[in-house]
Write an enzyme that holds these catalytic residues in place. Sequence first.
Site, PDB file in Angstrom:
ATOM      1  N   MET A  28       7.583  -2.524   1.320  1.00 18.92           N
ATOM      2  CA  MET A  28       7.550  -2.687  -0.135  1.00 18.92           C
ATOM      3  C   MET A  28       8.672  -1.859  -0.766  1.00 18.92           C
ATOM      4  O   MET A  28       8.621  -1.534  -1.960  1.00 18.92           O
ATOM      5  CB  MET A  28       6.189  -2.255  -0.693  1.00 18.92           C
ATOM      6  CG  MET A  28       5.048  -3.122  -0.155  1.00 18.92           C
ATOM      7  SD  MET A  28       3.620  -3.173  -1.247  1.00 18.92           S
ATOM      8  CE  MET A  28       3.177  -1.453  -1.324  1.00 18.92           C
ATOM      9  N   LEU A  31      12.010   3.247   0.392  1.00 15.91           N
ATOM     10  CA  LEU A  31      12.077   3.551   1.825  1.00 15.91           C
ATOM     11  C   LEU A  31      12.340   5.031   2.086  1.00 15.91           C
ATOM     12  O   LEU A  31      13.058   5.696   1.349  1.00 15.91           O
ATOM     13  CB  LEU A  31      13.188   2.707   2.466  1.00 15.91           C
ATOM     14  CG  LEU A  31      13.039   1.190   2.256  1.00 15.91           C
ATOM     15  CD1 LEU A  31      14.213   0.454   2.895  1.00 15.91           C
ATOM     16  CD2 LEU A  31      11.717   0.673   2.812  1.00 15.91           C
ATOM     17  N   HIS A  35      10.080   4.653   7.347  1.00 14.91           N
ATOM     18  CA  HIS A  35      10.579   3.275   7.484  1.00 14.91           C
ATOM     19  C   HIS A  35      11.798   3.262   8.409  1.00 14.91           C
ATOM     20  O   HIS A  35      11.994   2.336   9.195  1.00 14.91           O
ATOM     21  CB  HIS A  35      10.996   2.704   6.125  1.00 14.91           C
ATOM     22  CG  HIS A  35       9.875   2.543   5.143  1.00 14.91           C
ATOM     23  ND1 HIS A  35       9.716   3.362   4.058  1.00 14.91           N
ATOM     24  CD2 HIS A  35       8.857   1.647   5.092  1.00 14.91           C
ATOM     25  CE1 HIS A  35       8.655   2.976   3.360  1.00 14.91           C
ATOM     26  NE2 HIS A  35       8.113   1.952   3.967  1.00 14.91           N
ATOM     27  N   GLN A 154      -4.517  -1.489   8.277  1.00 17.18           N
ATOM     28  CA  GLN A 154      -3.616  -2.616   8.012  1.00 17.18           C
ATOM     29  C   GLN A 154      -3.052  -3.193   9.317  1.00 17.18           C
ATOM     30  O   GLN A 154      -3.063  -4.404   9.535  1.00 17.18           O
ATOM     31  CB  GLN A 154      -2.478  -2.151   7.106  1.00 17.18           C
ATOM     32  CG  GLN A 154      -1.355  -3.169   6.959  1.00 17.18           C
ATOM     33  CD  GLN A 154      -0.329  -2.763   5.928  1.00 17.18           C
ATOM     34  OE1 GLN A 154      -0.545  -2.969   4.749  1.00 17.18           O
ATOM     35  NE2 GLN A 154       0.796  -2.192   6.344  1.00 17.18           N
TER      36      GLN A 154
HETATM   37  O1  PAF Z   1       2.639  -1.524   4.349  1.00 12.04           O
HETATM   38  C1  PAF Z   1       3.292  -2.120   3.456  1.00 12.04           C
HETATM   39  O2  PAF Z   1       4.330  -1.668   3.012  1.00 12.04           O
HETATM   40  C2  PAF Z   1       2.739  -3.429   2.895  1.00 12.04           C
HETATM   41  O3  PAF Z   1       1.353  -3.436   2.879  1.00 12.04           O
HETATM   42  C3  PAF Z   1       3.287  -4.678   3.605  1.00 12.04           C
HETATM   43  C4  PAF Z   1       2.874  -4.731   5.079  1.00 12.04           C
HETATM   44  C5  PAF Z   1       4.808  -4.691   3.507  1.00 12.04           C
HETATM   45  C6  PAF Z   1       2.754  -5.937   2.925  1.00 12.04           C
HETATM   46  O4  PAF Z   1       3.096  -5.984   1.581  1.00 12.04           O
END
Ligand code: PAF
Length: 281
Positions: A28, A31, A35, A154
Amino acid sequence: MHICKTISEFRKFRCSLTESKIIFVPTMGALHEGHGSLVQMARQLAGSNGVVAASIFVNPTQFGPNEDFHKYPRPFEQDLANLSRWQADVVFSPSPEEMYPVGTSTSIDPGPLGDSLDGAIRPGHFRGVCTVVAKLLGIVEPTAMILGQKDFQQQRILRQMAMDLNMPVEVITAPTMREPDGVAMSSRNRYLSPDQRARAGAIYQALCRAQDQYRSGMRESAVLQAGMIEQITQAGLEVQYALACHAETLVPYTETAGTPCVLLVAARLGTTRLIDNLLIS
Ligand code: PAF
């Protein structure tokens, strides 16, 4: 580095590729070096001939009405500079209208793994995550996708989604990157005041202490949980959950031979919500 803002631009780029290995890191934006570790892992897996694709999309459907969608940081130019430094080959950064044109009506039910923990506290969150990631996978068509372990629930739900829906993608979970004091790197850390930032380390300290207790033979999840709650609360955070769970099913841990235990915490510091976890090996 190619930048594609529309689905058709990305598909055109995708069609021009001769190499079939595409490693994808969905983000999203906002960063940080966490990331960076995912993109660098993607670079290594892709090799010099393969393609590293990243997406930047603040997905509206995974935010609740009172959450931080509008204030979520969007330092787009800085994100592009970082992705280029980490050697991504292509970035897909669509608008909300591109991803959800008027009339969009389908969404993906995350199933029972999405009912507990963050799913219970953030209703609809994982439906939004599953839906956007399924759409991104349909556009990017990667061979593998890399997710961070920091968002433990997630990555577990998305791995299950890919398997259940026969998506031809390998789901890889990469370790959590931490600041020197152990705080898990997160885009939301930038919301913390200096005083809050100093206290945020209590989460990792509590996780480590519970891990030590577990390694010394403690298997009663109530004891592990109570210790974490006490330590985090003493630092002035409001605990939403601090649980020992089975890493596969995410149900509360009871000793069963051979199933790994994960310690999971969500806590609030003022208006900022932080999550972290440790998978006990
Ligand atoms: O973890 C994230 O940044 C978000 O939940 C994702 C996987 C990019 C989905 O929008």
